[in-house]
Design a protein around this motif. Sequence first.
Motif, short mmCIF file in Angstrom:
data_model
loop_
_atom_site.label_atom_id
_atom_site.label_comp_id
_atom_site.label_asym_id
_atom_site.label_seq_id
_atom_site.Cartn_x
_atom_site.Cartn_y
_atom_site.Cartn_z
N THR A 169 1.62 24.16 22.84
CA THR A 169 2.53 23.92 21.73
C THR A 169 1.92 24.33 20.40
O THR A 169 2.57 24.97 19.56
CB THR A 169 2.94 22.43 21.69
OG1 THR A 169 3.67 22.11 22.88
CG2 THR A 169 3.79 22.13 20.49
N GLU A 170 0.65 23.94 20.20
CA GLU A 170 -0.01 24.29 18.93
C GLU A 170 -0.15 25.79 18.78
O GLU A 170 -0.02 26.33 17.67
CB GLU A 170 -1.40 23.63 18.85
CG GLU A 170 -1.43 22.12 19.08
CD GLU A 170 -0.47 21.36 18.21
OE1 GLU A 170 -0.09 21.86 17.14
OE2 GLU A 170 -0.06 20.26 18.61
N ALA B 249 -7.17 22.28 18.25
CA ALA B 249 -8.56 22.13 18.69
C ALA B 249 -8.78 20.77 19.35
O ALA B 249 -9.46 20.66 20.38
CB ALA B 249 -9.50 22.29 17.50
N ALA B 250 -8.18 19.74 18.78
CA ALA B 250 -8.31 18.39 19.35
C ALA B 250 -7.69 18.33 20.74
O ALA B 250 -8.28 17.80 21.69
CB ALA B 250 -7.64 17.37 18.43
N ASN B 251 -6.49 18.90 20.90
CA ASN B 251 -5.80 18.83 22.19
C ASN B 251 -6.53 19.59 23.28
O ASN B 251 -6.55 19.17 24.44
CB ASN B 251 -4.37 19.38 22.04
CG ASN B 251 -3.44 18.40 21.35
OD1 ASN B 251 -3.52 17.20 21.59
ND2 ASN B 251 -2.58 18.90 20.49
N ALA C 165 -7.81 17.74 26.60
CA ALA C 165 -7.23 18.11 27.89
C ALA C 165 -8.31 18.29 28.95
O ALA C 165 -8.17 17.82 30.09
CB ALA C 165 -6.42 19.39 27.73
N LEU C 166 -9.39 18.96 28.60
CA LEU C 166 -10.48 19.18 29.56
C LEU C 166 -11.14 17.86 29.96
O LEU C 166 -11.42 17.63 31.14
CB LEU C 166 -11.51 20.12 28.94
CG LEU C 166 -11.04 21.56 28.69
CD1 LEU C 166 -12.10 22.35 27.92
CD2 LEU C 166 -10.70 22.25 30.00
N VAL D 281 -9.47 8.34 19.28
CA VAL D 281 -10.10 8.59 17.98
C VAL D 281 -9.76 10.00 17.49
O VAL D 281 -9.37 10.20 16.33
CB VAL D 281 -11.63 8.41 18.06
CG1 VAL D 281 -12.29 8.85 16.76
CG2 VAL D 281 -11.98 6.97 18.39
N ILE D 282 -9.88 11.00 18.38
CA ILE D 282 -9.62 12.39 18.00
C ILE D 282 -8.16 12.59 17.63
O ILE D 282 -7.83 13.22 16.62
CB ILE D 282 -10.04 13.34 19.14
CG1 ILE D 282 -11.55 13.24 19.38
CG2 ILE D 282 -9.65 14.78 18.80
CD1 ILE D 282 -12.02 14.01 20.60
N GLU D 283 -7.25 12.07 18.47
CA GLU D 283 -5.83 12.19 18.17
C GLU D 283 -5.48 11.44 16.88
O GLU D 283 -4.62 11.88 16.12
CB GLU D 283 -4.99 11.62 19.33
CG GLU D 283 -5.06 12.41 20.62
CD GLU D 283 -4.21 13.68 20.57
OE1 GLU D 283 -3.69 14.01 19.49
OE2 GLU D 283 -4.08 14.33 21.62
#
Length: 307
Positions: free
Chosen positions: A51-52, A17-19, A23-24, A126-128
């Motif tokens: 990948t996820e 969800a984070a990726n 990405a957007l 922060v999200i990563e």
Amino acid sequence: MGGKSGESLGTVLVAGAANLAIALAKLIAGLIGGSAAMLSEAAHSAADTVTELLLLVAVRRSGRSADRRHPFGHGKSGFVWAMMAAVATLVGGAGFSVTHGLHEISHGEELSNLTPSYVVLAAAFVIEGVSFLKALSQLRREARRHDVNPLRLVRVTSDTALKAVLFEDAAALVGLLIAAGGLLASQLTGSALWDGVASVTIGLLLLVAALILIGSNLSLLIDQAAPEGMEAGIRAVLLEQPEVADVVELLTMVIGPGAVLVAAKIDFWDEAGAAGLEIACDEVDRRLRDRFPEVEQVFLDPTPTRR
């Protein structure tokens, strides 16, 4: 193994969800600023999202129960899908980043408004970071359960989903710092060269991470043995049984994430007798499973040693 699979599934979902969100945001910021490093980071996050998704398949497939055609379970299918996930990172992330960076270095595209890029990079960090800390928390819990150093555990663990998330999130955090450095250097010097160099560096970083994960999964697919420390512990449990005179041969094999098969040729004391030998084998089986929850299959072959 169900509890561990559920925990790994949650870790993968958070990372996925984070990726996707990152990405957007990176893509929009990269198009606004014309930054190769930002577009490389967008490709990086997009590859990580794919990948996820593949890791989700890996976790679900490896958790399926054994059946007649697959008596040892479906654990190794998880390694196959995890390796495909690593290949996706290699091709989608590293390939795009390096080629796009080289294109900018040779053509020197002009950068424009970089403010959105800095904002997105800060938010993405922060999200990563949250995703990485969740994976790190799971690693530390497992390290405490096995009484080993977390760094050693991440090197030898057969939980490929956890390892992939850790490596990818760590690479993502470093990549974000590289992208920010490239943007800042280009802004200060007025040359897009540094932005291109940052893009190539991000690609090489992804290349290293992907090759490590591919090598790890390939080793597990070709019948990798349990870690040396675990093998030593298994041998010690066998020798602690009073009826056991010697361990003639001990073989172990990782048959899935967090799942190990044990096969041993055992020399039993002649005084044990047939009934005592059966009781001893049953006791060894129980003690191995109690001490090592990863042990799912135990095969003991009474084999005399030449004495």
